[in-house]
Design a protein around this motif. Structure first.
Motif, mmCIF file in Angstrom:
data_model
loop_
_atom_site.group_PDB
_atom_site.id
_atom_site.type_symbol
_atom_site.label_atom_id
_atom_site.label_comp_id
_atom_site.label_asym_id
_atom_site.label_seq_id
_atom_site.Cartn_x
_atom_site.Cartn_y
_atom_site.Cartn_z
ATOM 1 N N LEU A 174 0.866 -1.176 0.000
ATOM 2 C CA LEU A 174 0.000 0.000 0.000
ATOM 3 C C LEU A 174 0.901 1.225 0.000
ATOM 4 N N GLY A 175 0.676 2.139 -0.934
ATOM 5 C CA GLY A 175 1.529 3.311 -1.038
ATOM 6 C C GLY A 175 0.754 4.592 -1.238
ATOM 7 N N TYR A 176 1.387 5.708 -0.908
ATOM 8 C CA TYR A 176 0.817 7.041 -1.093
ATOM 9 C C TYR A 176 1.909 7.965 -1.620
ATOM 10 N N TYR A 177 1.572 8.765 -2.646
ATOM 11 C CA TYR A 177 2.536 9.700 -3.227
ATOM 12 C C TYR A 177 1.877 11.039 -3.519
ATOM 13 N N HIS A 178 2.684 12.096 -3.396
ATOM 14 C CA HIS A 178 2.229 13.471 -3.630
ATOM 15 C C HIS A 178 3.122 14.101 -4.701
ATOM 16 N N PHE A 179 2.506 14.650 -5.751
ATOM 17 C CA PHE A 179 3.251 15.252 -6.848
ATOM 18 C C PHE A 179 3.688 16.674 -6.492
ATOM 19 N N PHE A 180 4.967 16.978 -6.769
ATOM 20 C CA PHE A 180 5.482 18.332 -6.643
ATOM 21 C C PHE A 180 5.671 18.971 -8.011
ATOM 22 N N THR A 181 5.796 18.173 -9.046
ATOM 23 C CA THR A 181 5.740 18.624 -10.436
ATOM 24 C C THR A 181 4.910 17.591 -11.194
ATOM 25 N N ILE B 214 6.856 12.528 -4.096
ATOM 26 C CA ILE B 214 7.455 11.970 -2.882
ATOM 27 C C ILE B 214 6.366 11.249 -2.101
ATOM 28 N N GLY B 215 6.709 10.105 -1.531
ATOM 29 C CA GLY B 215 5.707 9.368 -0.776
ATOM 30 C C GLY B 215 6.305 8.222 0.002
ATOM 31 N N GLY B 216 5.476 7.263 0.364
ATOM 32 C CA GLY B 216 5.930 6.116 1.141
ATOM 33 C C GLY B 216 5.081 4.893 0.873
ATOM 34 N N GLU B 217 5.605 3.729 1.290
ATOM 35 C CA GLU B 217 4.908 2.467 1.048
ATOM 36 C C GLU B 217 5.049 1.535 2.246
ATOM 37 N N LEU B 218 4.022 0.744 2.441
ATOM 38 C CA LEU B 218 4.018 -0.320 3.442
ATOM 39 C C LEU B 218 3.801 -1.640 2.712
ATOM 40 N N MET B 219 4.687 -2.601 2.961
ATOM 41 C CA MET B 219 4.587 -3.912 2.315
ATOM 42 C C MET B 219 4.531 -5.001 3.367
ATOM 43 N N ALA B 220 3.811 -6.063 3.083
ATOM 44 C CA ALA B 220 3.797 -7.260 3.927
ATOM 45 C C ALA B 220 3.971 -8.465 3.020
ATOM 46 N N GLY B 221 4.985 -9.303 3.309
ATOM 47 C CA GLY B 221 5.263 -10.454 2.459
ATOM 48 C C GLY B 221 5.673 -11.679 3.260
ATOM 49 N N THR C 224 8.900 2.009 3.861
ATOM 50 C CA THR C 224 9.886 2.823 3.160
ATOM 51 C C THR C 224 9.302 4.162 2.728
ATOM 52 N N THR C 225 10.159 5.134 2.560
ATOM 53 C CA THR C 225 9.806 6.428 1.980
ATOM 54 C C THR C 225 10.793 6.726 0.866
ATOM 55 N N GLY C 226 10.343 7.483 -0.135
ATOM 56 C CA GLY C 226 11.244 7.755 -1.249
ATOM 57 C C GLY C 226 10.628 8.653 -2.294
ATOM 58 N N VAL C 227 11.173 8.553 -3.483
ATOM 59 C CA VAL C 227 10.788 9.439 -4.582
ATOM 60 C C VAL C 227 10.291 8.613 -5.762
ATOM 61 N N PHE D 152 10.403 4.134 -9.024
ATOM 62 C CA PHE D 152 10.407 4.397 -7.582
ATOM 63 C C PHE D 152 11.749 4.008 -6.982
ATOM 64 N N LEU D 153 12.246 4.827 -6.071
ATOM 65 C CA LEU D 153 13.432 4.533 -5.272
ATOM 66 C C LEU D 153 13.103 4.910 -3.831
ATOM 67 N N SER D 154 13.218 3.938 -2.896
ATOM 68 C CA SER D 154 12.845 4.221 -1.514
ATOM 69 C C SER D 154 13.683 3.395 -0.557
ATOM 70 N N ALA D 155 13.725 3.856 0.693
ATOM 71 C CA ALA D 155 14.473 3.162 1.741
ATOM 72 C C ALA D 155 13.774 3.400 3.073
#
Length: 217
Positions: free
Chosen positions: A91-98, A103-110, A126-129, A143-146
């Motif tokens: 599940l992820g959420y992102y907000h556009f700046f252009t 920029i946003g973040g994601e939650l994963m369960a595996g 994770t959060t990232g761009v 997407f790139l996040s950590a």
């Protein structure tokens, strides 16, 4: 004779204004054609404006947001035959700046079943761009996040652990509010121990093929 002339003069004087009014009220064909031409020109201008607006319109802009939901198989890459193919959801959420940067973040369960009938589970946050070029209704996000992750296996827990993700895919904008797509993901979950008496440092590498839907607002 004089009376006849006088009557004719009176009738002529009476009908002269009527004839003049009739001539003035007759439509001018030239003016009608000009009005029709003006209407056609206005319609052409409206069409050009519509085309111009469609060409200038961008699917995403500053301040736009989306929520992403995805399901995927989870393939372990460096465990040999100790881990089997599992699954994951995110599940992820992102907000556009252009129009192309967010920029946003994601939650994963595996999870992945193990050789000894146990189950490895992991929950990275994770959060990232995101960089997303687009072409008409097609969007190509990268997407790139950590962040950090929580891992368990055989009643052993590891927290907090480092987590890093990379993802690239293609999405199709069905309507303004919804898009669907496929993406490939790389997940890195290391386990670092300073005291090697209990366990040695290790790392997990997983690849995933996600089917995702995004709600844009």
């Amino acid at each position: 004779m004089k009376r006849i002339i006088a009557v004719l003069s009176i009738l002529l004087a009476f009908y002269m204004p009527v004839f003049a009014q009739t001539e003035e009220s007759e439509p001018d064909n030239g003016n009608v054609q000009t009005e029709e031409e003006n209407i056609e020109q206005n319609e052409d201008s409206d069409d050009e404006n519509i085309v111009r607006k469609e060409n200038d319109y961008k699917v995403n802009g500053r301040g736009d947001q989306f929520i992403k939901i995805g399901l995927m198989p989870n393939f372990p890459m460096n465990f040999g035959d100790k881990l089997y193919v599992g699954g994951a959801a995110q599940l992820g959420y992102y907000h556009f700046f252009t129009s192309w940067f967010a920029i946003g973040g994601e939650l994963m369960a595996g999870y992945n079943p193990t050789l000894g009938s146990n189950v490895l589970t992991f929950v990275p946050v994770t959060t990232g761009v995101m960089f997303q070029p687009s072409f008409r209704r097609f969007e190509f996000p990268v997407f790139l996040s950590a962040g950090f992750g929580f891992e368990t296996c055989a009643n052993k827990k590891y927290f907090p652990g480092f987590a890093a993700k990379a993802e690239a895919g293609v999405f199709f904008r069905i309507v303004e509010s919804w898009s669907v797509g496929l993406s490939g993901q790389y997940l890195y979950l290391p386990q670092w121990y300073t005291d090697t008496k209990n366990a040695d440092s290790d790392y997990g590498v997983f690849t995933q093929i996600a089917i995702s839907g995004r709600y844009h607002f």
